[in-house]
Design an enzyme around this catalytic site. Sequence first.
Site, PDB file in Angstrom:
ATOM      1  N   ASP A  18       0.799  -1.222   0.000  1.00  0.00           N
ATOM      2  CA  ASP A  18       0.000   0.000   0.000  1.00  0.00           C
ATOM      3  C   ASP A  18       0.832   1.271   0.000  1.00  0.00           C
ATOM      4  O   ASP A  18       0.612   2.164  -0.829  1.00  0.00           O
ATOM      5  CB  ASP A  18      -0.966   0.013   1.192  1.00  0.00           C
ATOM      6  CG  ASP A  18      -2.171  -0.908   0.953  1.00  0.00           C
ATOM      7  OD1 ASP A  18      -2.371  -1.339  -0.203  1.00  0.00           O
ATOM      8  OD2 ASP A  18      -2.894  -1.189   1.926  1.00  0.00           O
ATOM      9  N   ASP A 127      -5.603   2.107  13.341  1.00  0.00           N
ATOM     10  CA  ASP A 127      -4.378   2.873  13.073  1.00  0.00           C
ATOM     11  C   ASP A 127      -4.664   4.223  12.421  1.00  0.00           C
ATOM     12  O   ASP A 127      -4.006   5.214  12.714  1.00  0.00           O
ATOM     13  CB  ASP A 127      -3.417   2.041  12.210  1.00  0.00           C
ATOM     14  CG  ASP A 127      -2.788   0.892  13.010  1.00  0.00           C
ATOM     15  OD1 ASP A 127      -2.667   1.036  14.235  1.00  0.00           O
ATOM     16  OD2 ASP A 127      -2.427  -0.135  12.404  1.00  0.00           O
TER      17      ASP A 127
HETATM   18  N1  ARG Z   1      -5.486  -4.633  16.185  1.00  0.00           N
HETATM   19  C1  ARG Z   1      -4.247  -4.095  16.587  1.00  0.00           C
HETATM   20  C2  ARG Z   1      -4.393  -2.631  16.929  1.00  0.00           C
HETATM   21  O1  ARG Z   1      -5.374  -2.057  16.617  1.00  0.00           O
HETATM   22  C3  ARG Z   1      -3.153  -4.345  15.572  1.00  0.00           C
HETATM   23  C4  ARG Z   1      -3.151  -3.497  14.364  1.00  0.00           C
HETATM   24  C5  ARG Z   1      -2.079  -3.900  13.437  1.00  0.00           C
HETATM   25  N2  ARG Z   1      -1.935  -2.958  12.392  1.00  0.00           N
HETATM   26  C6  ARG Z   1      -1.674  -3.275  11.130  1.00  0.00           C
HETATM   27  N3  ARG Z   1      -1.617  -2.297  10.290  1.00  0.00           N
HETATM   28  N4  ARG Z   1      -1.518  -4.513  10.725  1.00  0.00           N
HETATM   29  O2  ARG Z   1      -3.545  -2.042  17.532  1.00  0.00           O
END
Ligand code: ARG
Length: 405
Positions: A18, A127
């Site tokens: 991405d 995120d």
């Molecule tokens: N679910 C976890 C969180 O919200 C992990 C997120 C992992 N992020 C990723 N872009 N793969 O913190």
Amino acid sequence: MTVFNNNKVVLAYSGGLDTSVIIAWLKEKYGLETIAVLVDAGRARGLEELRQKALAIGAAEAIVVDAREEFAHDFVLPALMANALYEEKYPLVSALSRPLISKVLVDVAHKSGAGSVAHGCTAKGNDQVRFDLGIRALDPELKILAPAREWGMTREEALSYAATREIPVALTKGAPYSIDENLWGRAIECGPLEDPWEAPPDDAFSVTVSPYEAPDEGAGMEIEFAGGEPVAAGGKVLPTVDLIGEIDRVAGAHGFGRVDMVENRLVGIKSREIYEAPGALALILAHRELEDMVLPRELSHFKRLAEQKFTDMAYNGGWFDPLMDALRAFMEETQARVTGTVRLEFFRGACRVSGRKSPYSLYDFGLATYGGGDAFSHSAAKGFCNLYGLPLEVWAKKRTLDSGH
Ligand code: ARG
């Protein structure tokens, strides 16, 4: 057409599909010049190669920022002091790095004069919230771009976008996971893990062995803390970054540190998440154990409430919220006497505490013992029970008057 302050954008670039596609997309769609920033918060590999790749795709600049120390001191240690485990299980691995990366992006934007910053998060995760809120808290004037939230490309479409523009993509056939990792652990999502009934395949893990393959002999490890901070493990005094690595190594070799959970995301989705964080989980266990020995009861009980708020705020993108400053100050204040040693035992996927000691221990043998040398006032206990139970007794005497009976 969106109006930009200037044509420069600072991108949180990971080197994955991405954020690689984003470099090309920002140029094509908005005519923007990208400054790609790779933030090393631990466990990063092949950084120079990824930096070169960003330039090959068309980034105007590509820089690597080694933020491991800052991550350890300003993000991981406060989280450890707060024993932060979201929903009692997840040590906030990604939730801690997003505010750090936001800070780096904003710093680079200020130095380079860029008017916007970009991240590669999709619309479905936490995120995006952490980046958006972090950046807005640090500089509300910066424009935030989230191409992957805007373009609506599927993974296949992103792959073919990359193919037509000769953007190199690491073949992911064998490993269908989306992985985010840093010093504090790894988060593994997607592929077969999207079925909550499906056991996580072994290839999802890289720092822990399967408990089935762990050695028959367990291992003990003493962790030493000073003022709430871990300073030594297994007799080795190490800087925080290396200390976490050392505990990762020992705990991981004994199959400890895997988490398999269904988690409530802020955006309303329940998701199946796999984490491996042997060092983080062992440290939180040891730290909490030491606190149980040195913190007085009321502080200890209140701290748990504050810990929960701290953890939820961090998970939900509120790292730079003024409440977090206050909570961090509270946590810090509680740590002055969190000094001492905790003995952990790792064995086949488990980690147990088998001993703890501290010069500030509030455990008093004379008060606690059932043997000889008992210094506890038994007669005072009788009066205490009398008064403590008084309201209940007064209430119970009126029971016969309860209506209808
Ligand atoms: N679910 C976890 C969180 O919200 C992990 C997120 C992992 N992020 C990723 N872009 N793969 O913190």
